[in-house]
Design a protein around this motif. Structure first.
Motif, PDB file in Angstrom:
ATOM      1  N   ALA A 415       0.544  -1.619  -0.220  1.00 29.56           N
ATOM      2  CA  ALA A 415       0.020  -0.018   0.263  1.00 29.56           C
ATOM      3  C   ALA A 415       0.957   1.457  -0.083  1.00 29.56           C
ATOM      4  CB  ALA A 415      -0.918  -0.313   1.038  1.00 29.56           C
ATOM      5  N   ILE A 416       1.980   1.175   0.489  1.00 28.99           N
ATOM      6  CA  ILE A 416       3.190   2.082   0.676  1.00 28.99           C
ATOM      7  C   ILE A 416       3.380   3.006  -1.010  1.00 28.99           C
ATOM      8  CG2 ILE A 416       5.237   1.613   0.799  1.00 28.99           C
ATOM      9  CD1 ILE A 416       5.807   3.416   3.119  1.00 28.99           C
ATOM     10  N   ILE A 417       3.240   1.880  -1.784  1.00 26.48           N
ATOM     11  CA  ILE A 417       3.144   2.656  -3.393  1.00 26.48           C
ATOM     12  C   ILE A 417       2.435   2.819  -3.784  1.00 26.48           C
ATOM     13  CG2 ILE A 417       4.428   1.858  -5.530  1.00 26.48           C
ATOM     14  CD1 ILE A 417       6.435  -0.319  -4.039  1.00 26.48           C
ATOM     15  N   GLU A 418       1.575   1.560  -4.270  1.00 28.96           N
ATOM     16  CA  GLU A 418       0.184   1.805  -4.665  1.00 28.96           C
ATOM     17  C   GLU A 418      -1.111   2.804  -4.400  1.00 28.96           C
ATOM     18  OE1 GLU A 418      -3.197   0.434  -7.185  1.00 28.96           O
ATOM     19  OE2 GLU A 418      -0.772  -0.262  -6.546  1.00 28.96           O
ATOM     20  N   VAL A 419      -1.262   2.977  -2.902  1.00 30.22           N
ATOM     21  CA  VAL A 419      -1.946   4.022  -2.623  1.00 30.22           C
ATOM     22  C   VAL A 419      -1.940   6.153  -3.507  1.00 30.22           C
ATOM     23  CG1 VAL A 419      -3.253   5.409  -1.421  1.00 30.22           C
ATOM     24  CG2 VAL A 419      -3.102   2.720  -0.629  1.00 30.22           C
ATOM     25  N   PRO A 420      -0.422   5.899  -3.182  1.00 33.54           N
ATOM     26  CA  PRO A 420       0.379   7.188  -3.606  1.00 33.54           C
ATOM     27  C   PRO A 420       0.210   6.860  -4.893  1.00 33.54           C
ATOM     28  CG  PRO A 420       1.808   6.189  -2.084  1.00 33.54           C
ATOM     29  CD  PRO A 420       0.787   5.853  -2.401  1.00 33.54           C
ATOM     30  N   GLY A 434       7.389  11.304  -4.707  1.00 31.47           N
ATOM     31  CA  GLY A 434       8.835  11.642  -4.200  1.00 31.47           C
ATOM     32  C   GLY A 434       8.837  12.059  -3.029  1.00 31.47           C
ATOM     33  N   ARG A 435       7.725  12.511  -2.177  1.00 28.00           N
ATOM     34  CA  ARG A 435       8.093  12.311  -0.863  1.00 28.00           C
ATOM     35  C   ARG A 435       7.977  11.257   0.179  1.00 28.00           C
ATOM     36  NH1 ARG A 435       3.830  14.246   2.668  1.00 28.00           N
ATOM     37  NH2 ARG A 435       2.356  14.553   0.677  1.00 28.00           N
ATOM     38  N   TYR A 436       7.441  10.000  -0.675  1.00 28.46           N
ATOM     39  CA  TYR A 436       7.500   8.493  -0.281  1.00 28.46           C
ATOM     40  C   TYR A 436       8.351   7.425  -0.876  1.00 28.46           C
ATOM     41  CZ  TYR A 436       3.494  10.720   1.613  1.00 28.46           C
ATOM     42  OH  TYR A 436       2.252  11.285   2.232  1.00 28.46           O
ATOM     43  N   TYR A 437       9.175   7.988  -1.816  1.00 20.61           N
ATOM     44  CA  TYR A 437      10.122   7.150  -2.784  1.00 20.61           C
ATOM     45  C   TYR A 437      10.692   6.593  -1.676  1.00 20.61           C
ATOM     46  CZ  TYR A 437      12.753   5.797  -6.348  1.00 20.61           C
ATOM     47  OH  TYR A 437      13.547   5.331  -7.631  1.00 20.61           O
ATOM     48  N   TYR A 443      11.076  -0.508   1.753  1.00 15.62           N
ATOM     49  CA  TYR A 443       9.822  -1.480   1.585  1.00 15.62           C
ATOM     50  C   TYR A 443       9.685  -3.081   0.865  1.00 15.62           C
ATOM     51  CZ  TYR A 443       5.700  -4.618   2.358  1.00 15.62           C
ATOM     52  OH  TYR A 443       5.087  -5.624   3.129  1.00 15.62           O
ATOM     53  N   LEU A 444      10.349  -2.151  -0.619  1.00 13.63           N
ATOM     54  CA  LEU A 444      11.129  -3.279  -1.236  1.00 13.63           C
ATOM     55  C   LEU A 444      12.188  -4.246  -0.871  1.00 13.63           C
ATOM     56  CD1 LEU A 444      10.390  -1.498  -4.905  1.00 13.63           C
ATOM     57  CD2 LEU A 444       8.733  -3.019  -3.982  1.00 13.63           C
ATOM     58  N   ASP A 445      13.002  -2.727   0.026  1.00 15.69           N
ATOM     59  CA  ASP A 445      14.410  -3.885   0.463  1.00 15.69           C
ATOM     60  C   ASP A 445      14.034  -5.080   1.500  1.00 15.69           C
ATOM     61  OD1 ASP A 445      15.464  -2.650  -1.156  1.00 15.69           O
ATOM     62  OD2 ASP A 445      16.519  -0.863  -0.164  1.00 15.69           O
ATOM     63  N   TYR A 446      12.762  -4.329   2.048  1.00 17.18           N
ATOM     64  CA  TYR A 446      11.863  -6.057   3.445  1.00 17.18           C
ATOM     65  C   TYR A 446      11.792  -7.118   3.151  1.00 17.18           C
ATOM     66  CZ  TYR A 446       9.705  -7.284   6.808  1.00 17.18           C
ATOM     67  OH  TYR A 446       8.506  -7.801   7.840  1.00 17.18           O
ATOM     68  N   ARG A 493       5.104  -0.093 -10.637  1.00 15.51           N
ATOM     69  CA  ARG A 493       5.027   0.892  -9.956  1.00 15.51           C
ATOM     70  C   ARG A 493       6.006   1.779  -9.879  1.00 15.51           C
ATOM     71  NH1 ARG A 493      -0.482  -0.504 -11.675  1.00 15.51           N
ATOM     72  NH2 ARG A 493      -2.150  -0.935 -10.324  1.00 15.51           N
ATOM     73  N   MET A 494       7.028   1.787  -9.442  1.00 14.85           N
ATOM     74  CA  MET A 494       7.915   1.693  -9.328  1.00 14.85           C
ATOM     75  C   MET A 494       9.193   2.511 -10.237  1.00 14.85           C
ATOM     76  SD  MET A 494       8.165   2.276  -5.443  1.00 14.85           S
ATOM     77  CE  MET A 494       9.895   2.718  -5.389  1.00 14.85           C
TER      78      MET A 494
END
Length: 729
Positions: A415-420, A434-437, A443-446, A493-494
């Motif tokens: 959601a940290i990617i999909e919602v923005p 940009g703010r959450y990039y 999270y992808l590293d996680y 998305r990234m």
């Protein structure tokens, strides 16, 4: 911003310390004198929720403020992690109209909510305010201090997700007014300030609607039973006529039994009660809402009606067609989603849990943005998601704001990617990308560190590791298969996000990761002998296709499988993916057949059962729980994206360049609807006649579009466009 910015010399205040195990409610009273008033602004907070009065009048119709956030750090919440941020949003009001020359009284009634919730507690109830008054003689400030008086509320028993009890036997109702004598009350005590960031927010607060009548459906020796007509979040309103000391209890349920009494399986512990002081009075819940269709009154009280309550968000869409199941799906989804928007959180259900699950939230956000005016709402919730990430590992919690719950890697944390991303696509605002990039990358590293042989196989130790959820029977899809799907989709998305914000240097790494993840999924789950993934069960082939896997047999098998099955066998994620993939690949006919299926396990099955809100589980299965969950309603986006065909051109955002490409199917003779886009209202309608389809398309000024339908292609202009499409079969 800090406390001083909003509140200056004001102090956080509380009552005397009470049992830490029992949330309590207080009424704070402040007296001040002012004259020659020009204007007045009030900054105010009461935790968990508050109501505020000046000279006996409520200063706002907003409910359940402040907006729910991760207010401040808690010890061992979550265990072994440190969240990224903590914030609280400060409501400010122009209160000039409520002041009077001379003596004035400000009253704050506060407590409850998530802040004091049992087991998730941040702290005890507390309040703070600063009133700035511009007078003809200059500026004056009135701030909360230990000179203010504080007393006990009439709210005596409370559990945020289940019940509220009001006791009037030892309470003077004038305590909320200007005329009450509070000289015998104690002075308030200083409370510990919050360790948080203080901010403004334009996220809409909850508002209660007009009073709606209810109908009596049954009477027994001990109670009277009522029907509100629709399962929703609401505040019931009653006139008490009980004798002094008598208790009236109201129980709620989403369903009733054949004799009109409550089906307690869907009661979910919801109870509202009040102890009478012998006076006739009007009462309603103050610090919680209830989610129900039916309720029973035990005692001397008359229901005056109910007020639906949810975030003050406008429905920005319309949909109708000649298939009642689809009309029901749209209306029921809107009702369900609104019922689950409270205090700035898109919840999973409005009663049992009330949590902002990141899985449910990312699944439905596209549909919400299609049908509701939700821009400010999601701007706030994106901050909640950002705040709930562990600063060390990059783990994103299953709910935002964080409360103890369950979920899984990928389907929840992505959601940290999909919602923005969806926010950008709908509203054209790329600033959050940009703010959450950096947090997205973390999270992808996680996910990478929780993978084995390129497959996401675990989440935080001791936590759930779900893949899909709420399939008709057992979920047979391996969690790793589903979570790798979200990993691959998020990497895609990234790539797009990186290009938008000038981080093209990261794209090769994302592309390389996608290849590795796809190969791992293919090696683990693809049947080379028949072209299926996991036997095509529960949408497996559609999930694989949507991440760029499979061969020509994979899609062909998908179509054959669902043509034969004739219904969904999917969970919350698979249902949306199957429907969308069929539309995207030109099989809208089959997608609509699934949406219209008359099997028990279907949307029509819910409708036949009398549902006015979407259920957590499909009907006709062994599981029954909440009857107010929006997740399956994610498919409602297909009504607009495909049946009406309101889409945007590739590589654009904010619907600045439109494509109107309706999908015509045999099951529908006419369709009409509209969406409010950033540029204005766009409406599409068509009706079939004698082998052709007559379209009327309305576009706002300065917005043009391209129309596609079958072999027809046409440039559209602002205003009304009329088009006839022949030979549409």
């Amino acid at each position: 911003m800090n406390q001083n910015y909003f509140f200056g010399k004001a102090e956080w205040l509380c009552a005397k310390e009470e049992s830490a195990d029992i949330p309590f409610f207080s009424i704070l009273r402040s007296h001040f004198t002012v004259s020659r008033i020009k204007s007045a602004t009030l900054s105010v907070l009461g935790l968990g929720f508050f109501d505020c009065y000046l000279n006996g009048k409520e200063i706002t119709k907003d409910r359940f403020l402040p907006l729910s956030t991760d207010y401040e750090p808690r010890e061992n919440h979550p265990v072994g992690e440190k969240l990224t941020g903590h914030r609280i949003y400060v409501p400010q009001y122009d209160v000039t109209q409520f002041l009077r020359e001379g003596k004035n009284v400000l009253v704050l009634h506060f407590g409850g909510g998530w802040y004091t919730f049992d087991g998730e507690r941040y702290g005890d109830p507390k309040a703070i305010y600063r009133l700035i008054v511009e007078t003809e003689d200059g500026t004056r400030e009135f701030c909360s201090s230990t000179q203010d008086k504080i007393g006990a509320s009439f709210v005596r028993e409370y559990y945020f997700t289940q019940y509220e009890q009001q006791d009037y036997t030892a309470f003077d109702e004038k305590a909320l007014t200007a005329d009450f004598d509070d000289r015998l009350w104690s002075c308030a005590q200083k409370a510990k300030p919050l360790q948080t960031e203080y901010l403004f927010s334009d996220c809409p607060a909850d508002r209660a609607g007009k009073l709606k009548p209810v109908s009596c459906i049954a009477k027994t020796d001990d109670g009277t039973y009522y029907d509100t007509g629709c399962n929703c979040s609401a505040l019931p309103v009653f006139r008490i006529t009980a004798k002094k000391g008598e208790m009236v209890t109201v129980l709620f349920s989403e369903e009733r039994r054949p004799d009109g009494t409550l089906d307690m399986k869907f009661h979910h512990g919801q109870r509202f009660s009040f102890v009478s002081d012998g006076k006739e009075r009007i009462v309603q819940p103050m610090f919680t809402w209830f989610a129900f269709r039916y309720f029973a009154v035990f005692g001397a009280a008359e229901p005056l009606g109910v007020r639906e309550v949810h975030s003050d968000i406008r429905v920005s869409s319309e949909f109708q067609c000649d298939q009642e199941t689809l009309n029901w799906l749209y209306q029921t989804y809107v009702n369900t989603q609104l019922s689950n928007l409270h205090a700035g959180i898109p919840s999973d259900c409005p009663h049992l849990e009330r949590r902002g699950y990141t899985g449910d939230g990312q699944l439905t956000c596209h549909a919400v943005m299609d049908v509701l005016d939700a821009k400010a709402f999601y701007r706030k919730w994106m901050e909640d998601i950002s705040d709930c990430q562990d600063t060390c590992s990059g783990h994103v919690q299953y709910t935002a704001p964080y409360t103890r719950c369950g979920g899984g890697p990928g389907g929840w944390g992505c959601a940290i990617i999909e919602v923005p991303y969806q926010y950008y696509r709908h509203y054209g605002d790329k600033e959050p990308l940009g703010r959450y990039y950096a947090q997205m990358k973390r999270y992808l590293d996680y996910l990478e560190t929780h993978s084995v042989n390129q497959l996401v196989t675990s989440d935080k130790e001791g936590e759930w590791c779900l893949g899909d959820w709420c399939a008709p029977n057992l979920v047979v899809l391996p969690a790793a298969f589903v979570n790798n799907y979200f990993y691959v989709k998020s990497l895609g998305r990234m790539i797009e996000i990186a290009g938008l914000i000038g981080r093209e240097c990261d794209i090769p790494e994302f592309e390389q990761q996608i290849c590795k993840k796809r190969e791992a999924v293919k090696a683990a789950y693809f049947n080379t002998w028949d072209g299926n993934f996991i036997g095509c069960l529960q949408g497996a082939n559609a999930i694989a296709i949507d991440m760029g896997l499979g061969d020509e047999r994979t899609y062909r098998n998908l179509v054959q499988y669902y043509n034969k099955l004739g219904r969904y066998d999917t969970g919350i994620f698979g249902t949306e993916i199957v429907t969308r993939v069929l539309f995207e690949h030109g099989d809208g006919e089959l997608a609509v057949q699934l949406l219209l299926s008359e099997e028990d396990i279907s949307f029509e099955g819910m409708r036949r059962a009398g549902a006015t809100s979407l259920w957590e589980y499909w009907p006709g299965t062994s599981e029954e729980r909440s009857h107010n969950h929006p997740m399956f309603g994610a498919v409602a986006a297909c009504l607009f994206d495909y049946l009406l065909g309101i889409r945007q051109k590739e590589n654009t955002a904010g619907y600045s360049e439109l494509v109107i490409a309706p999908v015509l199917v045999n099951a529908l003779e006419w369709v009409r609807g509209k969406r409010t886009l950033p540029a204005g209202d766009v409406s599409v309608s068509y009706e079939k006649k004698n082998g052709s389809a007559d379209f009327v398309i309305l576009l706002p000024e300065k917005l043009s579009a391209v129309f596609f339908c079958g072999d027809c292609r046409m440039d559209l202009h602002s205003g009304e466009n009329r088009i006839r499409v022949d030979a549409f079969h």
